[in-house]
Design an enzyme around this catalytic site. Sequence first.
Site, PDB file in Angstrom:
ATOM      1  N   SER A 124     -12.969  23.616  46.524  1.00 41.32           N
ATOM      2  CA  SER A 124     -13.525  23.657  47.877  1.00 41.32           C
ATOM      3  C   SER A 124     -14.231  22.343  48.188  1.00 41.32           C
ATOM      4  CB  SER A 124     -14.541  24.798  47.927  1.00 41.32           C
ATOM      5  OG  SER A 124     -15.360  24.686  49.053  1.00 41.32           O
ATOM      6  N   ALA A 125     -14.286  22.016  49.468  1.00 44.04           N
ATOM      7  CA  ALA A 125     -15.045  20.835  49.893  1.00 44.04           C
ATOM      8  C   ALA A 125     -16.530  20.994  49.580  1.00 44.04           C
ATOM      9  CB  ALA A 125     -14.860  20.614  51.394  1.00 44.04           C
ATOM     10  N   TYR A 148     -22.197  29.522  44.113  1.00 45.92           N
ATOM     11  CA  TYR A 148     -20.753  29.511  44.408  1.00 45.92           C
ATOM     12  C   TYR A 148     -20.184  28.110  44.184  1.00 45.92           C
ATOM     13  CZ  TYR A 148     -16.482  29.104  47.159  1.00 45.92           C
ATOM     14  OH  TYR A 148     -15.194  28.808  47.569  1.00 45.92           O
ATOM     15  N   LYS A 152     -17.450  26.509  41.252  1.00 46.15           N
ATOM     16  CA  LYS A 152     -16.236  25.694  41.494  1.00 46.15           C
ATOM     17  C   LYS A 152     -16.314  24.389  40.700  1.00 46.15           C
ATOM     18  CE  LYS A 152     -14.020  28.335  44.376  1.00 46.15           C
ATOM     19  NZ  LYS A 152     -12.811  29.020  43.911  1.00 46.15           N
ATOM     20  N   LEU A 199     -17.153  30.908  60.855  1.00 44.25           N
ATOM     21  CA  LEU A 199     -17.119  30.759  62.313  1.00 44.25           C
ATOM     22  C   LEU A 199     -15.885  31.395  62.958  1.00 44.25           C
ATOM     23  CD1 LEU A 199     -18.405  29.536  64.849  1.00 44.25           C
ATOM     24  CD2 LEU A 199     -17.061  27.456  64.406  1.00 44.25           C
ATOM     25  N   ARG A 230     -16.673  20.367  61.359  1.00 38.55           N
ATOM     26  CA  ARG A 230     -15.910  20.665  60.151  1.00 38.55           C
ATOM     27  C   ARG A 230     -14.453  20.268  60.353  1.00 38.55           C
ATOM     28  NH1 ARG A 230     -20.388  21.309  59.084  1.00 38.55           N
ATOM     29  NH2 ARG A 230     -21.450  23.004  57.985  1.00 38.55           N
ATOM     30  N   GLY A 293     -28.889  25.528  54.305  1.00 39.95           N
ATOM     31  CA  GLY A 293     -27.833  25.010  53.428  1.00 39.95           C
ATOM     32  C   GLY A 293     -26.684  24.347  54.164  1.00 39.95           C
TER      33      GLY A 293
HETATM   34  P1  NAD Z   1     -10.253  36.279  49.365  1.00 35.73           P
HETATM   35  O1  NAD Z   1     -11.508  36.947  48.976  1.00 35.73           O
HETATM   36  O2  NAD Z   1      -9.543  36.735  50.592  1.00 35.73           O
HETATM   37  O3  NAD Z   1      -9.200  36.342  48.149  1.00 35.73           O
HETATM   38  C1  NAD Z   1      -9.601  36.382  46.798  1.00 35.73           C
HETATM   39  C2  NAD Z   1      -8.821  37.494  46.107  1.00 35.73           C
HETATM   40  O4  NAD Z   1      -9.223  37.541  44.727  1.00 35.73           O
HETATM   41  C3  NAD Z   1      -9.103  38.870  46.701  1.00 35.73           C
HETATM   42  O5  NAD Z   1      -7.876  39.545  46.937  1.00 35.73           O
HETATM   43  C4  NAD Z   1      -9.934  39.594  45.625  1.00 35.73           C
HETATM   44  O6  NAD Z   1      -9.706  40.982  45.618  1.00 35.73           O
HETATM   45  C5  NAD Z   1      -9.447  38.903  44.358  1.00 35.73           C
HETATM   46  N1  NAD Z   1     -10.419  38.885  43.270  1.00 35.73           N
HETATM   47  C6  NAD Z   1     -11.735  38.521  43.320  1.00 35.73           C
HETATM   48  N2  NAD Z   1     -12.310  38.628  42.115  1.00 35.73           N
HETATM   49  C7  NAD Z   1     -11.338  39.048  41.259  1.00 35.73           C
HETATM   50  C8  NAD Z   1     -11.311  39.342  39.867  1.00 35.73           C
HETATM   51  N3  NAD Z   1     -12.403  39.238  39.103  1.00 35.73           N
HETATM   52  N4  NAD Z   1     -10.137  39.752  39.316  1.00 35.73           N
HETATM   53  C9  NAD Z   1      -9.025  39.887  40.076  1.00 35.73           C
HETATM   54  N5  NAD Z   1      -8.991  39.636  41.397  1.00 35.73           N
HETATM   55  C10 NAD Z   1     -10.135  39.224  41.989  1.00 35.73           C
HETATM   56  O7  NAD Z   1     -10.546  34.705  49.441  1.00 35.73           O
HETATM   57  P2  NAD Z   1      -9.680  33.525  50.053  1.00 35.73           P
HETATM   58  O8  NAD Z   1     -10.318  33.079  51.314  1.00 35.73           O
HETATM   59  O9  NAD Z   1      -8.246  33.886  50.056  1.00 35.73           O
HETATM   60  O10 NAD Z   1      -9.982  32.397  48.975  1.00 35.73           O
HETATM   61  C11 NAD Z   1      -9.126  32.196  47.863  1.00 35.73           C
HETATM   62  C12 NAD Z   1      -9.741  31.131  46.967  1.00 35.73           C
HETATM   63  O11 NAD Z   1      -9.952  29.938  47.727  1.00 35.73           O
HETATM   64  C13 NAD Z   1     -11.101  31.508  46.381  1.00 35.73           C
HETATM   65  O12 NAD Z   1     -11.152  31.029  45.055  1.00 35.73           O
HETATM   66  C14 NAD Z   1     -12.082  30.760  47.256  1.00 35.73           C
HETATM   67  O13 NAD Z   1     -13.264  30.452  46.574  1.00 35.73           O
HETATM   68  C15 NAD Z   1     -11.298  29.509  47.601  1.00 35.73           C
HETATM   69  N6  NAD Z   1     -11.749  28.870  48.855  1.00 35.73           N
HETATM   70  C16 NAD Z   1     -11.738  29.604  50.009  1.00 35.73           C
HETATM   71  C17 NAD Z   1     -12.208  29.005  51.189  1.00 35.73           C
HETATM   72  C18 NAD Z   1     -12.264  29.801  52.468  1.00 35.73           C
HETATM   73  O14 NAD Z   1     -12.960  29.377  53.387  1.00 35.73           O
HETATM   74  N7  NAD Z   1     -11.530  30.904  52.607  1.00 35.73           N
HETATM   75  C19 NAD Z   1     -12.636  27.662  51.193  1.00 35.73           C
HETATM   76  C20 NAD Z   1     -12.592  26.941  50.002  1.00 35.73           C
HETATM   77  C21 NAD Z   1     -12.132  27.564  48.828  1.00 35.73           C
HETATM   78  N1  UFG Z   2     -21.301  28.658  62.325  1.00 37.86           N
HETATM   79  C1  UFG Z   2     -21.954  29.140  63.440  1.00 37.86           C
HETATM   80  N2  UFG Z   2     -22.005  30.488  63.621  1.00 37.86           N
HETATM   81  C2  UFG Z   2     -21.448  31.383  62.759  1.00 37.86           C
HETATM   82  C3  UFG Z   2     -20.786  30.885  61.615  1.00 37.86           C
HETATM   83  C4  UFG Z   2     -20.736  29.517  61.418  1.00 37.86           C
HETATM   84  O1  UFG Z   2     -22.461  28.368  64.239  1.00 37.86           O
HETATM   85  O2  UFG Z   2     -21.542  32.597  62.977  1.00 37.86           O
HETATM   86  C5  UFG Z   2     -21.183  27.206  62.145  1.00 37.86           C
HETATM   87  C6  UFG Z   2     -21.801  26.690  60.860  1.00 37.86           C
HETATM   88  O3  UFG Z   2     -23.166  26.422  61.046  1.00 37.86           O
HETATM   89  C7  UFG Z   2     -20.955  25.441  60.596  1.00 37.86           C
HETATM   90  C8  UFG Z   2     -19.574  25.819  61.152  1.00 37.86           C
HETATM   91  O4  UFG Z   2     -19.805  26.890  62.055  1.00 37.86           O
HETATM   92  O5  UFG Z   2     -21.444  24.363  61.339  1.00 37.86           O
HETATM   93  C9  UFG Z   2     -18.603  26.281  60.086  1.00 37.86           C
HETATM   94  O6  UFG Z   2     -19.201  27.320  59.324  1.00 37.86           O
HETATM   95  P1  UFG Z   2     -18.338  28.245  58.333  1.00 37.86           P
HETATM   96  O7  UFG Z   2     -19.273  29.258  57.774  1.00 37.86           O
HETATM   97  O8  UFG Z   2     -17.111  28.728  59.009  1.00 37.86           O
HETATM   98  O9  UFG Z   2     -17.867  27.222  57.216  1.00 37.86           O
HETATM   99  P2  UFG Z   2     -18.718  26.305  56.230  1.00 37.86           P
HETATM  100  O10 UFG Z   2     -18.256  24.901  56.445  1.00 37.86           O
HETATM  101  O11 UFG Z   2     -20.157  26.565  56.331  1.00 37.86           O
HETATM  102  O12 UFG Z   2     -18.260  26.866  54.815  1.00 37.86           O
HETATM  103  C10 UFG Z   2     -16.893  26.963  54.445  1.00 37.86           C
HETATM  104  C11 UFG Z   2     -16.732  28.081  53.410  1.00 37.86           C
HETATM  105  C12 UFG Z   2     -17.449  27.725  52.144  1.00 37.86           C
HETATM  106  C13 UFG Z   2     -17.009  26.393  51.657  1.00 37.86           C
HETATM  107  C14 UFG Z   2     -17.169  25.350  52.741  1.00 37.86           C
HETATM  108  C15 UFG Z   2     -16.599  24.024  52.333  1.00 37.86           C
HETATM  109  O13 UFG Z   2     -17.251  29.297  53.905  1.00 37.86           O
HETATM  110  O14 UFG Z   2     -17.126  28.667  51.144  1.00 37.86           O
HETATM  111  O15 UFG Z   2     -16.458  25.762  53.914  1.00 37.86           O
HETATM  112  O16 UFG Z   2     -15.275  24.179  51.975  1.00 37.86           O
HETATM  113  F1  UFG Z   2     -17.759  26.042  50.588  1.00 37.86           F
END
Ligand code: NAD
Ligand code: UFG
Length: 339
Positions: A124-125, A148, A152, A199, A230, A293
């Site tokens: 993740s970023a 979290y 990572k 968001l 973002r 944060g």
């Molecule tokens: P998600 O929660 O939709 O998918 C994760 C899946 O993993 C789920 O289906 C959950 O049931 C399964 N899971 C969780 N813990 C488990 C375990 N212990 N054993 C087996 N299965 C398990 O999340 P996502 O948005 O699809 O994200 C996928 C990956 O990408 C994650 O590792 C997340 O940290 C990473 N990521 C997501 C974002 C985002 O904004 N969505 C951004 C950066 C990185």
């Molecule tokens: N925001 C709002 N209102 C909301 C939700 C978000 O104004 O209800 C704003 C936040 O302050 C931020 C922007 O929208 O400025 C994006 O917020 P997100 O929560 O959608 O995303 P973040 O960049 O905060 O975080 C996401 C993932 C994290 C990951 C990060 C960097 O949720 O897990 O990107 O990859 F670590």
Amino acid sequence: MRVLITGGAGYIGTHTMLEVLGAGHEVCVIDNFSNSAPEALARVKTLSNRSFTFHKADLRDREGLTMHLKAFNPDAVIHFAGLKAVGESVEKPLEYYENNVQGTINLLQAMKAAGCQNIVFSSSATVYGDPDFLPITEDHPLRSTNPYGRSKLHIEEMLRDLAISDPDFTAAILRYFNPVGAHESGRIGEDPSGIPNNLMPMIAQVAVGRRAHVKVFGNDYDTPDGTGVRDYIHVVDLAKAHVAALDWTQSHTGARAFNLGLGQGVSVMEMIDAFAKASGREVPYVNAPRREGDIATCYADPSRAQAELGWKAQIDLAGMCETCWLWQDTNPLGYKTKT
Ligand code: NAD
Ligand code: UFG
């Protein structure tokens, strides 16, 4: 190729499964459904018109994992499974380290037992923290500000250590910026449980009438309109990068990180406006204090992924909003919607 996907039932996992199956690979999925539903996999099956193996299994069960990996004998693993809510990780750090870090150690040991040396990992970023410079390159210093993010970072470091210890080990570390949007069919998409943290799903639930307004967290940042900026990336573009990364693992060794973003900053207000336009709905919002944060601005330099993986994001902000709206409008209750 035989590809084992952990967390395949989740948001990014389901979209990636469609691309991986579409590329002709054989797939085995492991998920414990802690943040997803069997219905998501049923829809992947219908949309792809392909079969795949599924095991309801938990990363924390090393023996079970080893059994499934040995039986499937994968050429590569795509590792999505883990917990991902930043706020929750502050309250429950041990759960995050157990699922994400210990879970990945179990997976890597099971891979070793099954003779698999290729992994594509979801980073993740967040590992860049509050950036020193923009756009962020992969060489930017790494830091993290919550459990979290630290989980990572620990996993990335383990993968780099493994690559040093074993010259045949390969890890494509994919650093996602902000994944949004849904499949063009509108049949799969993001289905957060409870109040959305992010968001885009919040805007979508406001537009469909499930919630009254979006809270804009801070309008006094040092950005063009004062709201957070973002680098949003369509989940299907992200999914395609995994297919490119799988191919990359077949002809490379070592651990290498790749930024996955568009390289363009979009503010909260620009996102609200774009979504209102794409959906034809009003998106009421109120200004609220900054969220603890949060950083002002974050966007990628994605040129390494283009040069080395041959991948570039194609879908623009309008496409992100249109597909998210199609999913939300036709599935107002996510996978619980009766169809
Ligand atoms: P998600 O929660 O939709 O998918 C994760 C899946 O993993 C789920 O289906 C959950 O049931 C399964 N899971 C969780 N813990 C488990 C375990 N212990 N054993 C087996 N299965 C398990 O999340 P996502 O948005 O699809 O994200 C996928 C990956 O990408 C994650 O590792 C997340 O940290 C990473 N990521 C997501 C974002 C985002 O904004 N969505 C951004 C950066 C990185
Ligand atoms: N925001 C709002 N209102 C909301 C939700 C978000 O104004 O209800 C704003 C936040 O302050 C931020 C922007 O929208 O400025 C994006 O917020 P997100 O929560 O959608 O995303 P973040 O960049 O905060 O975080 C996401 C993932 C994290 C990951 C990060 C960097 O949720 O897990 O990107 O990859 F670590």
